[in-house]
Design an enzyme around this catalytic site. Structure first.
Site, PDB file in Angstrom:
ATOM      1  CG  HIS A  75      -4.686  -6.382   0.371  1.00 47.96           C
ATOM      2  ND1 HIS A  75      -5.350  -6.657   1.011  1.00 47.96           N
ATOM      3  CD2 HIS A  75      -5.232  -7.270  -1.145  1.00 47.96           C
ATOM      4  CE1 HIS A  75      -7.288  -7.447   0.220  1.00 47.96           C
ATOM      5  NE2 HIS A  75      -6.176  -7.842  -0.881  1.00 47.96           N
ATOM      6  NE  ARG A  83      -2.455  -6.129   7.276  1.00 51.24           N
ATOM      7  CZ  ARG A  83      -3.635  -6.468   6.872  1.00 51.24           C
ATOM      8  NH1 ARG A  83      -4.013  -6.928   7.566  1.00 51.24           N
ATOM      9  NH2 ARG A  83      -4.147  -6.194   5.344  1.00 51.24           N
ATOM     10  CE  LYS A 124      -3.898  -2.353   2.402  1.00 48.19           C
ATOM     11  NZ  LYS A 124      -4.445  -2.002   3.843  1.00 48.19           N
TER      12      LYS A 124
HETATM   13  N1  UDP Z   1      -9.379  -0.689   7.819  1.00 45.51           N
HETATM   14  C1  UDP Z   1      -9.298  -0.044   9.287  1.00 45.51           C
HETATM   15  N2  UDP Z   1      -9.755   0.115  10.151  1.00 45.51           N
HETATM   16  C2  UDP Z   1     -10.844  -1.260  10.776  1.00 45.51           C
HETATM   17  C3  UDP Z   1     -11.057  -2.245   9.826  1.00 45.51           C
HETATM   18  C4  UDP Z   1     -10.920  -2.047   8.378  1.00 45.51           C
HETATM   19  O1  UDP Z   1      -8.494   1.126   9.242  1.00 45.51           O
HETATM   20  O2  UDP Z   1     -11.653  -0.823  12.071  1.00 45.51           O
HETATM   21  C5  UDP Z   1      -8.670  -1.231   7.214  1.00 45.51           C
HETATM   22  C6  UDP Z   1      -7.273  -1.178   6.712  1.00 45.51           C
HETATM   23  O3  UDP Z   1      -6.060  -0.989   5.998  1.00 45.51           O
HETATM   24  C7  UDP Z   1      -7.522  -2.944   6.349  1.00 45.51           C
HETATM   25  C8  UDP Z   1      -8.306  -2.670   5.290  1.00 45.51           C
HETATM   26  O4  UDP Z   1      -9.525  -1.615   5.462  1.00 45.51           O
HETATM   27  O5  UDP Z   1      -6.108  -3.942   6.200  1.00 45.51           O
HETATM   28  C9  UDP Z   1      -9.126  -3.589   5.289  1.00 45.51           C
HETATM   29  O6  UDP Z   1     -10.045  -3.901   5.579  1.00 45.51           O
HETATM   30  P1  UDP Z   1      -9.791  -5.755   6.428  1.00 45.51           P
HETATM   31  O7  UDP Z   1     -11.502  -5.517   7.382  1.00 45.51           O
HETATM   32  O8  UDP Z   1     -11.023  -6.536   4.578  1.00 45.51           O
HETATM   33  O9  UDP Z   1      -9.297  -6.562   6.328  1.00 45.51           O
HETATM   34  P2  UDP Z   1      -7.691  -7.180   6.322  1.00 45.51           P
HETATM   35  O10 UDP Z   1      -8.200  -8.184   5.268  1.00 45.51           O
HETATM   36  O11 UDP Z   1      -6.698  -6.137   5.284  1.00 45.51           O
HETATM   37  O12 UDP Z   1      -7.224  -7.489   7.060  1.00 45.51           O
HETATM   38 MG    MG Z   2      -9.718  -8.413   3.595  1.00 46.18          MG
END
Ligand code: UDP
Ligand code: MG
Length: 169
Positions: free
Chosen positions: A127, A110, A12
């Site tokens: 991601h 992360r 990202k």
């Molecule tokens: N995200 C955030 N706050 C939250 C949940 C998600 O800022 O409470 C952002 C974070 O950058 C995350 C992205 O949204 O990577 C996508 O969320 P997802 O739930 O799909 O998590 P991931 O699959 O990336 O772990």
């Molecule tokens: Mg996701």
């Protein structure tokens, strides 16, 4: 039995701005998975919204879209990669760590490099697809069949009238 999978990885804009590309690729190489596609992408609003469509009702969605587009980091691009191999999805998710960088294992990508902004957005540098159907959806969203060096999913030839494209002069 072998469970060969493909998974989408995005470095990202915060990962690019923090100059973490090399470190992240080195960590990913620990998985012994193979890179089967890679490119730098300028992310349109439509692409960002389609990628994160499952979060469209969340209060942080507009900020998340700006984040993926690079508007928070003055880096209007992401590095998109497809990794393939046995158990690729879980291997990369494990290495990426939990969504919330504060809860992520400190040795994960992360956990090592992510942060939570004062607005509450998780800037977590990478991601990684969560499951096979999401991986397929995401890979098809980010890549054309010809950009992936193996035939992952069914593809078809499409001929369009008046189709023009740029070639090297
Ligand atoms: N995200 C955030 N706050 C939250 C949940 C998600 O800022 O409470 C952002 C974070 O950058 C995350 C992205 O949204 O990577 C996508 O969320 P997802 O739930 O799909 O998590 P991931 O699959 O990336 O772990
Ligand atoms: Mg996701």
């Amino acid at each position: 039995m072998k469970n060969t999978q493909a998974t989408l990885v995005l470095i990202k804009p915060d990962g690019l701005k923090k100059s973490l590309t090399g470190n992240i690729l080195a960590r990913l190489s620990e998985t012994k998975l193979e890179i089967i596609a890679a490119k730098v992408v300028r992310v349109s609003k439509e692409l960002a919204e389609q990628h994160y469509y499952h979060l469209k009702d969340k209060p942080f969605f507009p900020e998340l879209i700006k984040y993926l587009q690079g508007e928070l980091h003055d880096r209007k691009k992401v590095l998109a990669l497809v990794y393939g191999g046995e158990d690729a999805i879980n291997k990369v998710r494990q290495l990426a760590g939990a969504t919330n960088p504060e809860e992520a294992d400190p040795t994960s990508i992360r956990g090592s490099y992510g942060r939570i902004t004062t607005k509450g957005l998780y800037e977590n540098v990478i991601h990684a697809s969560t499951n096979e159907s999401e991986a397929e959806r995401e890979i098809k969203l980010w890549f054309l069949p010809e950009e992936i060096i193996v035939d992952l999913y069914h593809a078809k030839i499409k001929t369009q009238d008046q189709c023009t494209h740029r070639v090297w002069a």
